[in-house]
Each structure stands twice: as structure tokens, then as C-alpha cells.
Design a protein around this motif. Structure first.
Motif, PDB file in Angstrom:
ATOM      1  N   ASP A 261       0.391  -1.531   0.219  1.00 49.42           N
ATOM      2  CA  ASP A 261      -0.008  -0.343  -0.216  1.00 49.42           C
ATOM      3  C   ASP A 261       0.954   2.005   0.016  1.00 49.42           C
ATOM      4  N   GLN A 262       2.183   1.108   0.322  1.00 51.19           N
ATOM      5  CA  GLN A 262       2.961   1.977   0.148  1.00 51.19           C
ATOM      6  C   GLN A 262       3.369   2.586  -1.557  1.00 51.19           C
ATOM      7  N   ALA A 263       3.172   3.853  -2.128  1.00 51.90           N
ATOM      8  CA  ALA A 263       3.726   3.558  -3.200  1.00 51.90           C
ATOM      9  C   ALA A 263       4.001   4.303  -3.547  1.00 51.90           C
ATOM     10  N   ASP A 264       4.958   5.638  -2.589  1.00 54.18           N
ATOM     11  CA  ASP A 264       5.390   6.726  -2.257  1.00 54.18           C
ATOM     12  C   ASP A 264       7.237   5.802  -2.153  1.00 54.18           C
ATOM     13  N   PHE A 265       7.035   5.598  -1.519  1.00 51.38           N
ATOM     14  CA  PHE A 265       8.323   5.674  -0.777  1.00 51.38           C
ATOM     15  C   PHE A 265       8.353   4.032   0.318  1.00 51.38           C
ATOM     16  N   GLN A 266       9.666   3.454   0.422  1.00 56.59           N
ATOM     17  CA  GLN A 266      10.007   2.134   1.109  1.00 56.59           C
ATOM     18  C   GLN A 266       9.906   2.288   2.955  1.00 56.59           C
ATOM     19  N   VAL A 267       9.338   1.606   3.076  1.00 54.51           N
ATOM     20  CA  VAL A 267       9.452   1.545   4.875  1.00 54.51           C
ATOM     21  C   VAL A 267      10.029   0.030   5.330  1.00 54.51           C
ATOM     22  N   LEU A 268      11.468   0.402   6.030  1.00 55.72           N
ATOM     23  CA  LEU A 268      12.781  -0.642   6.095  1.00 55.72           C
ATOM     24  C   LEU A 268      11.664  -1.272   7.935  1.00 55.72           C
ATOM     25  N   PRO A 269      11.627  -2.522   7.710  1.00 64.45           N
ATOM     26  CA  PRO A 269      11.224  -3.059   8.865  1.00 64.45           C
ATOM     27  C   PRO A 269      12.424  -2.915   9.843  1.00 64.45           C
ATOM     28  N   ARG A 270      12.341  -3.748  10.959  1.00 61.50           N
ATOM     29  CA  ARG A 270      12.595  -3.275  11.948  1.00 61.50           C
ATOM     30  C   ARG A 270      13.460  -4.408  11.892  1.00 61.50           C
ATOM     31  N   HIS A 271      14.536  -4.716  12.924  1.00 60.97           N
ATOM     32  CA  HIS A 271      15.450  -5.534  13.753  1.00 60.97           C
ATOM     33  C   HIS A 271      14.331  -6.701  14.137  1.00 60.97           C
ATOM     34  N   GLN A 272      15.162  -8.060  13.452  1.00 62.79           N
ATOM     35  CA  GLN A 272      13.828  -9.090  14.253  1.00 62.79           C
ATOM     36  C   GLN A 272      14.180 -10.004  14.372  1.00 62.79           C
ATOM     37  N   TYR A 304       8.419 -23.728  11.302  1.00 62.29           N
ATOM     38  CA  TYR A 304       9.966 -22.798  11.038  1.00 62.29           C
ATOM     39  C   TYR A 304      10.770 -22.786  12.770  1.00 62.29           C
ATOM     40  N   VAL A 305      12.210 -22.669  11.785  1.00 60.48           N
ATOM     41  CA  VAL A 305      13.264 -22.670  13.070  1.00 60.48           C
ATOM     42  C   VAL A 305      13.756 -21.349  13.365  1.00 60.48           C
ATOM     43  N   LEU A 306      14.150 -20.351  12.727  1.00 57.80           N
ATOM     44  CA  LEU A 306      14.764 -19.819  12.868  1.00 57.80           C
ATOM     45  C   LEU A 306      14.372 -18.289  12.043  1.00 57.80           C
ATOM     46  N   PHE A 307      14.054 -17.400  12.554  1.00 53.29           N
ATOM     47  CA  PHE A 307      13.709 -15.706  11.226  1.00 53.29           C
ATOM     48  C   PHE A 307      15.093 -15.083  12.362  1.00 53.29           C
ATOM     49  N   ARG A 308      15.718 -13.791  10.826  1.00 49.34           N
ATOM     50  CA  ARG A 308      16.250 -12.988  11.781  1.00 49.34           C
ATOM     51  C   ARG A 308      16.572 -11.947  10.355  1.00 49.34           C
ATOM     52  N   ARG A 309      15.908 -10.690  10.715  1.00 48.09           N
ATOM     53  CA  ARG A 309      16.201 -10.208  10.283  1.00 48.09           C
ATOM     54  C   ARG A 309      16.918  -8.390  10.128  1.00 48.09           C
ATOM     55  N   PHE A 310      18.141  -7.655   9.652  1.00 46.21           N
ATOM     56  CA  PHE A 310      18.811  -6.694  10.053  1.00 46.21           C
ATOM     57  C   PHE A 310      17.566  -5.613   9.192  1.00 46.21           C
ATOM     58  N   THR A 311      18.635  -4.214   9.848  1.00 46.25           N
ATOM     59  CA  THR A 311      17.950  -3.230   9.042  1.00 46.25           C
ATOM     60  C   THR A 311      19.457  -2.142   9.516  1.00 46.25           C
ATOM     61  N   PRO A 312      19.485  -1.416   7.985  1.00 42.04           N
ATOM     62  CA  PRO A 312      21.106  -0.608   8.299  1.00 42.04           C
ATOM     63  C   PRO A 312      20.640   0.374   9.313  1.00 42.04           C
ATOM     64  N   ASP A 313      21.022   1.054   9.923  1.00 43.47           N
ATOM     65  CA  ASP A 313      21.509   1.975  11.316  1.00 43.47           C
ATOM     66  C   ASP A 313      21.641   2.939  10.359  1.00 43.47           C
TER      67      ASP A 313
END
Length: 1069
Positions: A261-272, A304-313
Motif C-alpha cells: 500500500d505504500q506506493a511512494d516510499f519504502q518502509v524498512l522493517p525493524r531488527h527482528q 519454522y525454526v529461525l528468523f533473523r532480520r537486519f536493518t541498516p542503522d
């Protein structure tokens, strides 16, 4: 925190002579595969031979973009490009090219060729694997040889099938054995053609996984675990087969991409970070597509066993490049206790890395983050092995330690963290070893102890060209849009420097992507291909031990010393467990070569060296913890135990230097107390025993009594110890255990008067409490080896009552078991007198029904045995002489103090005339009769024993009559008693014929007496009994009932007075 130690893990280095500049490299099966720049030719080099000679070379059908080798099946899989199309191909039987055979067969997946490939012709096969999407990444399972392909939004799993194997009938584990055999045959000389090709391999598409919101960049496969790495996230799932279908909790249809739904900009997900069952809460849905083979292979279930997400700070100046994930790896670990082909790996690890940080997770037995690797420089690639993590930067090769052995040890032995064994914790901080410098490193791969590096000293690539006006316009549009959003919610970015800095960065466009690795310049120069050999774990361990001496000399209690020795410990555990898949591969490869009988002793010698080094390391770790803090000093105990050193050797290691202010450490004292107080049967020499007493007198005087009671210190100098104990009494005061210990020392010195004086200091019950506090003053040993001490033997002679009371107290306080106490009294050789006294005392003290019934049977059998073997007449002499030991409790004492012994029935006094039996015989008789009169003894249990007693004597008859009465046999008992002792019948009837049995007075006793007096009219005893009986009958019956009882033989006049009494009583009532 990462510790850095100057230990060198590399032993040698050589350069592989390749003709063209390498573009891609991989290794496996004892070979190094090099794809030249341009990517249309593969060269295989032998890593196991000096100089890495060429094995073979063969051309590919397209430009190779990615290449992987599978140990299982010994095949290569490539992603190739040709004519702007991407292909996935597998190359099998590639070793045949070493014989100069130019014949190559090309076929599609699942299509068998007629002719050479089936008949066993010696040729390489190229298997074309068609895919509906462009392949991006591939991975081979090190356990089964299966193939995992990552496409744009899907993962496709291909099962490897061996020769003559029907997919519906055979498991991957069974294929492994045939693959091993085919490897052996392929490396040996080929014989004539056979009817079937043992090296024929094929693949079968088994399952397709659809991913939402994730584009695979790298994939990994190990058994049932599937890992996929995207741009900023890593997901690990477990794919299992089951006979019953299972519906996934979530599918790609249920998880919505809110970012659409965000057509104009990208929202970066948080660390998880989501571990275990929580990983299913991630926003990446995985759905399983059926392939039509479910009826054959079973339904696939996914968890599911493991999920890890990184976000540039970006607030910290971090760019997208610094958040690039790489080096995804699933690593299996086997142990020497496992079968090579029929079991799953003991452990599975997942490793992935950022340019600045590496992450190592353990997947089996609970998902947890084991180690976090903070790199000093930007890392290009990393490879995990059993005992080291190898990483490369642009200019260096560096190694870090890993915790795989610690995890494997705990899974293999869940009780390893105990007082018997120990292992460094999995959470222990890692360390970095010495760096090996290179120039222009690009790629890294590892096989066994070989580390292969590709370097090229290319000129620095030029900076990116200036951004185009279109790009600048897009950034301006983004800046304006976001500024408006902040102003709309009441925030002015101009007043916040952080927001202003954020908006100045061109990262919010939906068109942003992580740039791909820079292509190698075709004009490069100075390339090299290195093979660096790592040292063996034993050699690295020895260097670490040598390095640790620097800390030991300067600060023996340094944390770095303990950490370094723990690292060395894990290195040795790797070799002792014989865990890694790479070691399995090396062993399989080495078995292909001709082996001699001399290798057997060499392997045994290496194993012996490892065992000896392991014990040495355990002793060193024990030394560290023995002088460490109170928080960790308990670890000295298991490490010292694993060292195999004797307590004498350990005392020498911990002995303070003369003039040193340091004393014995808390860890050593903990070990020494545990050694002396709980378990050991090793007897120390007098010199060592005296040293132990000195240690406790200096460090822990309060433990002197317990130390003196230890069976290990039986050889201590009694006189010297007595002086130390007297000094302790002067300083700490008088105590019961201390007094008893001093009395024991006097007993060893044969000073009986002083022993008696010390024992008379306290009352017997107070002494009993002292024995409860320190049971080893009376008992030594454990289980079946329990034995009495010298003090126990003396008490058996001089104070048997105290000894019995003490053992009963020990039993009731769970200090000794019943069978062990019995063994003690048997060891004292006091016939069974003291033992019976102990049983009788236990009956008075114990409340456990199972023990009470056992003891009742025991004492009853002893009483019966005494009645059987002891002469009854007082003037009898013979082989069965009365015992000199007088029982501690008489029958009257037991009747008055123990509820299990009942008062003797009055009629028994008539059957037991006094002064007609010996005292011992009479005592046994009274006790047995008292038991039978009591409420607890089960008559049925002693009836077989009662058969040994004759009923010819009155006392024997009384016992049998008691048993019959207890069993409710009143009719026969009345008859027998009238036959043998009629003078006791009234007393018997008055006691037993009451309540429900009252009718027996007129139904059984009255008729019997009438009949017997009619026969013997002059028998005064019977007449007296008859009169007493009539009195009772007249009181208990009505006149009508009494009339019915009167005999019809003409003697009615005898009964009239009693009838009159009965009538009068009835009228008054």
C-alpha cells in the motif's frame, strides 16, 4: 567481546598451478574445482597430494555463474548462462575424464539413456534440470546429497537417487552406502564393463516451497533443515515427511504484504530475531506445493525454526553495503558413536554473516545463538568448520574459535555438567587467532584441513559515476514527500538535526537495491590460488598451552588463562568426539588408498596422545578453578576427576610455595572435601594423610572431624592428629563429634582408660546425636562394601546398647539402609544377638510398614530357631550352650515399650509353668508368644516355620494353639485344649469367646464339657469347668434357650439351679 591470542593455526602454504585466471572455486571429495575466467571450463586438482596435481578438466555447456560439489554422490552442480538464458546442470562421474575418456552423455532430469550409461560405460553425464523460474542459488545436502535450488520466489528440492533405486522404495540413507561404494570403485582401476552402472545418479523433484516477501540470494540444506537468505533476512525451516497430512497454520494467502500500500516510499522493517516456535510469527509465509509424489514419499510438514532480520542503522551512518548478508551455511556434526550412514547428525548449526558481524546458531535440541563474531575488518566471506571459523578480508585470512564441540558434548551426554564431568559453556566468548596476510583476497572455500584462497591484486575500481540528473530529481522528490509527511504530523525536520540528516540520505526510494558484488576486472593481474593447510587440533592445542604459560607466570588467576585453556579443551574434544562431516569425508577418501597394517598402531598412538593431552588439559583447568573465585571454584572437582590424577599428585600441584602468601584455593578444598567425604575408597599413605590433616587444620579447621572420619585417612598419625584435635577443642570448644573423634584416636593408641574417660563425657543419647552428625565414625564404605570401624567394634564389646541405638538413629535419619546395618552386625561376629537386638529396637522406632513386616518375620524366625536349637531343660548341656550375651530388651520390656508385642493371654500362664526351661529358651518363648498375641505379626507368614516346633510339649502346644486361634479355628482349639490342658479352658473361653464368638459357650464348649464329664464323672477339673460354663450360659441366654440346651439323659436336676438363676435374671430384666 572477542579475545585475541597470538596462536598460529596454519602449518603450510602452497600455490596451485593453474593456467588461466580462476573465476570461481569450490572443493569437495578431495578435489579443488576451478572455473576459469569466462566460465566455460572446469579443472579439478587433487588436494590430497603434494603440489595439487591436475585430476582432469572438462568443458561446460555454458558460462558458469555458480558451482557446488556434493560429497554424497560426488557430483557437481552449476548455474550456467548461455544465449541470455540460465540453466541448472549436474555433472556426474566427472572423475572418468581423468582417464582421457572424451565420451560425455547429456540427458534431461529423469530421462534414462540407453546404451553406455545403463550398461556401465565409463563416461561423464551432464543432467539438464529444467526449472520454471531462473535459478539464483544452489546448495547440496552434506548428509543425503539432495539438491536445493533457490529461484526468484521459490525453493525447489530435488532428491538424489542412486543406482537401481526406485524413488518410492528407498530412503536417502540407503543411497549413501551405495554412493560410498561407487566412490571407492571410481578411484580405483576400472575393470570390464558390467551389466549395470554403479555410478549412475539421477534427481527427482520432491517438493516446492513458495516464499512471500523474500527473494532468495543464498540457500543451504542439511537433512530436514532448509535455510534461505534474502537481502536483509535469514529464514530457517524444517521440512519433514509424515504419513498423515498436516495443514500449515499460515500460508502465503493469509499473510499480507502491508508494504504494497505504500506506493511512494519504502518502509524498512525493524531488527527482528525469532527463535523456535516464535519464528512462525515472521511476515514471510512459506507454502508447500505438492508434486504428486506425496502418496509415495509421504506428506511434507513444515515448521519454522529461525528468523533473523537486519536493518541498516542510517542514523549511525550505516550504509546498505554494510548490511549485506553473506556466507549462509548449515553445518552438520557427527560423533564417533554414530553410524556413518544410518543416523542423522548429532548437531546442526546455522551460520551467516554481515560484513562486520557473524552469527552462529545451534538448531537441534533447542534453537539458540551460540556466538557473535565481531570482525576487526570488513569480511568478504566466512566458512564454518569443526573447530575454527575461517574468514577473509581484502588483505587477510583470520580464524576464530567455535563452540560446536561444546554443543555436541552436551547433546551426546546431557549430564556432562555434573560433579563427574564438565565442559566449557557454549556461551563462552570466542577468540581470534593470528592473522595471515594476503593481497586482494576474493574467495574462500575449505575442505578438511585445507583452506583454499583466491586472490587477485586488481587495481581499485573507480568510484561510481556521478548520479544522473534523473537520480537527483528522484531524491528531491523523496525529500519533499517525507518532509511533508513529518510536517503533517506536527514535526519540523529543520528543528531536528537527526531527522534532517536522515532526509538527506537517498535511501527511501522503492527502487533501491543492494548492489551485486563487483565483477572481476578482465584486465586484472597478479592472481594466485593458494592452498593453506591448518594444523591439527592437537598441534594447535599444544601451541595454546605454550602460549598460556605467559599468563600462568604473571597472573595464574587471570581470566584470559582460563579462557585460553578452555579453548584448548574444546579443540581436544573435537578430535575425541570425531565429529565433523569433513573428518568423515577425509576418512572415506583415505580408505580409497592402499592401506598398510602399520596405520593401525599409528592411529592408536594418535588416540593415546589425544587422551593424554585431554587429561593434561583437564588438570590445567582444574588448577585454574582451584584458585579461582567462589562462584566457579566447584568446577575444579569435575576437571580434576577427568584428569585421572591421584589426590597426592593434586596436592603437589596445589601446594603453596614456601614464603608465598597464598594458601590452598577454595576450588582445591572443594575437591578435597568431596574426595574425602563422599565417595573414595582409595587409602592414602601416612605422609599424604597427615598432609591432608595439615591442610584442613590451616584452611578449614571446622572440617577436621569429617576429614579424620574419612576411610581414606585410616593411616594418619594418631598422636599428631590428637594434638591438632586438642588444639581445636581449646580454640573452638567441646563438641560431641570432636570428643568421639578424639576417643577414636585414643583407641588407635590403645589407651583404653583415656578412651573411656572421653566417651563418658556425654550421655549415650547425646553421643547418638553425634553419630548422626558424623556417621563415618561408625561406618566406612558404601553399598555392599560397608564395614564397621574400630570404634564400632569397641562399642560392640563395651557399650552394645549405645551401638544399637546409634545404628537405629542412623537408619531413621536415612544415613544407612537396613541391609547395610545388617551387614555391619554380621561383620561384628556377635552371632545374631546384637543383630536381633537391633531388629527389636527398630520395631520400637520405625514407622514404615514394609520394614516392620520384614522385621517381624525376622525376629519370629530367630525366636523359632532359638526354641528349636536351645535345650528346654535347665540342667541340659550339650553342643547348644546358652549364649553369654544377654538381650538388651526382655520380653516384658518389649511388651511395655513396643506396640507390636502384645501382653500374654492369661491362659498361656497355665501352659507356661515357671522354672521348667532355661532362661534363654524361656525368653525366646515369651517373645514369640508376645508377638503372636500382638496385632502386627502375620500368622500366615510364620506358619511354615512353626512346623519345625513339636506340639508334644506344653510350650509347643501353646504356640500352635495361638496360631490356630489367630486364624479363627476356635472349635478345634477348644477340643485340643480340653484334651491337653482342660484347666486352661475357662481362661481361654473368657478371653476369646466374647462378642461374636459368645455363642460358642453353649454351642461348642457346653456340649463338649457335658460329653466329657459324662465319661469321666470324677474329673474335678472338667466339673469345675462345666459349672463355670453353666454360669456364663445362664447369664447370656433366655430360659427357653437354656431349656433347649439341657441334656435329655436324666441329669436335669443338675441344671435346675442354673435354670432358676437364668429365669430370675430374665424376670428382673
Amino acid at each position: 567481546m572477542v579475545h585475541v591470542y597470538n596462536c598460529h593455526p596454519f602449518s603450510s602454504q602452497q600455490i596451485v598451478q593453474v593456467e588461466q585466471e580462476p573465476g570461481l572455486i569450490c572443493c569437495g571429495g578431495g578435489a579443488l574445482f576451478v572455473v576459469a575466467t569466462g566460465g566455460c571450463k572446469v579443472e579439478a586438482y587433487n588436494l590430497e597430494k603434494e603440489g595439487c596435481p591436475l585430476i582432469c578438466r572438462f568443458a561446460t555447456m555454458g558460462t558458469v555463474k555458480s558451482i557446488q560439489h556434493s560429497q554424497m554422490g560426488d557430483y557437481l552442480v552449476t548455474i550456467e548462462e548461455k544465449n541470455c538464458a540460465t540453466y541448472l546442470r549436474a555433472y556426474t562421474n566427472w572423475r572418468y575424464q581423468a582417464e582421457g575418456k572424451a565420451r560425455v552423455a547429456v540427458r534431461l532430469l529423469g530421462h534414462l539413456l540407453r546404451g553406455a550409461s545403463v550398461r556401465g560405460g565409463l563416461q561423464m553425464e551432464i543432467i539438464e534440470i529444467p526449472l520454471s523460474e531462473r535459478p539464483v542459488a544452489v546448495a547440496c545436502c552434506p548428509v543425503t546429497g539432495d539438491l536445493l535450488v533457490g529461484c526468484e520466489n521459490t525453493l525447489v528440492l530435488f532428491t538424489l537417487r542412486g543406482p537401481n533405486q526406485q524413488s518410492q522404495n528407498q530412503s536417502p540413507q540407503m543411497v549413501e552406502s551405495s554412493w560410498t561404494n561407487s566412490q571407492q570403485s571410481s578411484s580405483q582401476s576400472r575393470g570390464p564393463h558390467t551389466d549395470s552402472n554403479p555410478n549412475f545418479l539421477d534427481f527427482e523433484r520432491s517438493v516446492i516451497l513458495h516464499l512471500s516477501q523474500m527473494n532468495p540470494k543464498q540457500v543451504a540444506l542439511c537433512g530436514e533443515y532448509v535455510a534461505v537468505q534474502g537481502e536483509l533476512e535469514v529464514l530457517v525451516v524444517k521440512l519433514e515427511t509424515s504419513s498423515e497430512p498436516k495443514t500449515l497454520e499460515e500460508s502465503s494467502d493469509t499473510k499480507k504484504n502491508h508494504l504494497e500500500d505504500q506506493a511512494d516510499f519504502q518502509v524498512l522493517p525493524r531488527h527482528q530475531e525469532l527463535l523456535g516456535d516464535r519464528a512462525k510469527d515472521c511476515d514471510i509465509a512459506v507454502s508447500v506445493e505438492k508434486t504428486g509424489l506425496e502418496d509415495i514419499t509421504g506428506q511434507y510438514t513444515l515448521s519454522y525454526v529461525l528468523f533473523r532480520r537486519f536493518t541498516p542503522d542510517f542514523f549511525q551512518g550505516c550504509s546498505v553495503e554494510e548490511t549485506r548478508l553473506h556466507s549462509l551455511q548449515l553445518y552438520p556434526l557427527f560423533t564417533g558413536n554414530q553410524s556413518v550412514s544410518l543416523q542423522e547428525p548429532l548437531c546442526v548449526f546455522c551460520f551467516f554473516s554481515l560484513p562486520s558481524t557473524g552469527y552462529l546458531y545451534s538448531l537441534k535440541g533447542g534453537v539458540e545463538l551460540l556466538s557473535l563474531y565481531q570482525y576487526p575488518e570488513t569480511v568478504l566471506k566466512a566458512v564454518l568448520t569443526d573447530y575454527l571459523l575461517h574468514v577473509i578480508t581484502k588483505s587477510a585470512l583470520q580464524c576464530f574459535t567455535v563452540r560446536c564441540a561444546a554443543v555436541a558434548a552436551r547433546i551426546e551426554d546431557p549430564y556432562i555438567d555434573s560433579t563427574m564431568k564438565a565442559c566449557p559453556p557454549c556461551s563462552m566468548e570466542v577468540c581470534a587467532l593470528r592473522i595471515q596476510l594476503f593481497i586482494g583476497l576474493r574467495s574462500l572455500c575449505v575442505y578438511g584441513h585445507h583452506v583454499i584462497l583466491l586472490s587477485a591484486a586488481d587495481a581499485e575500481t573507480t568510484e561510481e559515476p556521478e548520479r544522473t540528473p534523473q537520480r537527483r530529481g528522484l531524491e528531491l522528490k523523496e525529500h519533499t514527500l517525507l518532509t511533508g509527511i513529518f510536517l503533517a504530523v506536527g514535526i519540523d525536520p529543520a528543528t531536528t538535526p537527526a531527522l534532517e540528516s536522515l532526509l538527506s540520505r537517498p535511501f527511501l526510494s522503492r527502487k533501491w537495491t543492494i548492489s551485486s558484488p563487483k565483477e572481476t576486472s578482465t584486465a586484472g593481474h597478479g592472481w594466485n590460488l593458494y592452498v593453506v593447510d591448518t594444523v591439527s587440533p592437537l598441534t594447535l592445542y599444544q601451541e595454546m598451552v605454550e602460549y598460556s604459560q605467559r599468563y600462568a607466570e604473571t597472573n595464574p588467576q587471570a581470566q584470559s588463562l582460563r579462557h585460553l585453556l578452555s579453548e584448548a579443551h574444546l579443540l581436544l574434544r573435537v578430535s575425541l568426539l570425531q565429529t565433523s562431516e569433513q573428518q568423515r569425508i577425509i576418512e572415506e577418501d583415505s580408505s580409497l588408498s592402499l592401506q598398510t597394517d602399520a596405520e593401525g598402531p599409528a592411529e592408536k598412538r594418535d588416540s593415546a596422545e589425544l587422551e593424554e593431552a585431554f587429561k593434561q588439559n583437564c588438570a590445567q583447568l582444574g588448577d585454574c578453578f582451584s584458585r579461582g573465585s567462589q562462584r566457579e571454584c566447584h568446577l575444579a572437582l569435575p576437571y580434576y576427576r577427568m584428569s585421572g590424577l591421584s589426590v597426592t599428585e593434586l596436592m603437589a600441584r596445589n601446594r603453596p610455595l614456601s614464603g608465598s602468601p597464598h594458601c590452598y584455593g577454595p576450588g582445591f578444598l572443594f575437591y578435597l572435601k568431596h574426595y574425602l567425604f563422599e565417595e573414595t575408597e582409595q587409602i592414602l599413605s601416612q605422609e599424604a594423610a597427615d598432609e591432608v590433616i595439615d591442610i584442613f587444620s590451616q584452611s578449614e579447621p571446622s572440617q577436621l572431624v569429617s576429614a579424620c572420619a574419612s576411610p581414606s585417612l585410616i593411616n594418619i598419625s594418631s598422636a599428631k592428629t590428637l594434638q591438632i584435635l586438642q588444639h581445636l577443642e581449646d580454640t573452638a570448644g567441646v563438641s560431641v563429634p570432636l570428643t568421639t573423634t578424639m576417643a577414636t584416636m585414643m583407641l588407635r593408641l590403645d589407651d583404653l582408660p583415656e578412651y573411656t574417660r572421653l566417651m563418658e563425657r556425654h550421655a549415650e543419647m547425646v553421643l547418638v546425636y553425634g553419630f548422626i552428625e558424623e556417621p563415618r565414625l561408625l561406618l566406612h564404605g558404601e553399598h555392599t562394601h560397608i564395614r564397621p570401624t574400630a570404634l564400632t567394634r569397641q562399642l560392640a564389646k563395651s557399650q552394645p546398647g549405645l551401638l544399637v541405638a546409634a545404628v537405629v538413629a542412623l537408619h531413621e535419619n536415612n544415613k544407612v539402609q537396613l541391609e547395610h546395618a545388617d551387614h555391619i552386625f554380621e561383620e561384628l561376629h556377635c552371632e545374631n544377638c546384637l543383630q536381633v537386638d537391633f531388629w527389636e529396637a527398630m520395631l520400637m522406632a520405625s514407622s514404615q510398614q514394609t520394614i516392620i513386616q520384614e522385621l517381624l518375620f525376622r525376629v519370629a524366625s530367630v525366636y523359632i530357631d532359638r526354641l528349636t536349637n536351645t535345650p528346654s531343660e535347665t540342667h541340659s548341656i550339650g553342643p547348644h550352650m546358652p549364649s553369654k550375651h544377654r538381650p538388651l530388651k526382655s520380653a516384658d520390656d518389649l511388651i511395655n515399650s513396643c506396640s507390636h508385642y502384645g501382653a500374654l493371654y492369661p491362659w498361656l500362664i497355665v501352659l507356661n509353668p515357671a522354672h521348667t526351661t532355661s532362661s534363654q529358651h524361656q525368653e525366646a518363648l515369651y517373645k514369640l508368644q508376645s508377638l503372636l498375641c500382638g496385632p502386627s505379626l502375620s500368622v500366615g507368614s510364620v506358619m511354615p516355620l512353626m512346623e519345625r516346633l513339636s506340639d508334644e510339649t506344653l510350650w509347643g502346644f501353646s504356640l500352635h494353639l495361638l496360631c490356630a486361634t489367630r486364624r479363627g479355628q476356635y472349635d478345634s482349639s477348644i477340643e485340643k485344649l480340653l484334651d491337653r490342658c482342660p484347666q486352661a479352658i475357662i481362661a481361654y473361653a473368657n478371653h476369646h469367646l466374647q462378642d461374636n464368638h459368645m455363642v460358642l459357650w453353649w454351642q461348642k464348649l457346653l456340649p463338649e464339657l457335658c460329653n466329657r464329664t459324662r465319661v469321666a464323672a470324677d474329673n474335678s477339673i472338667l466339673l469345675a469347668a462345666l459349672k463355670e460354663t453353666l454360669v456364663v450360659v445362664a447369664m447370656e441366654t433366655s430360659p427357653t434357650e437354656f431349656l433347649e440346651l439341657m441334656p435329655d439323659d436324666g441329669t436335669v436336676s443338675y441344671f435346675l439351679p442354673y435354670l432358676l438363676t437364668c429365669s430370675q435374671r430374665h424376670l428382673l430384666a
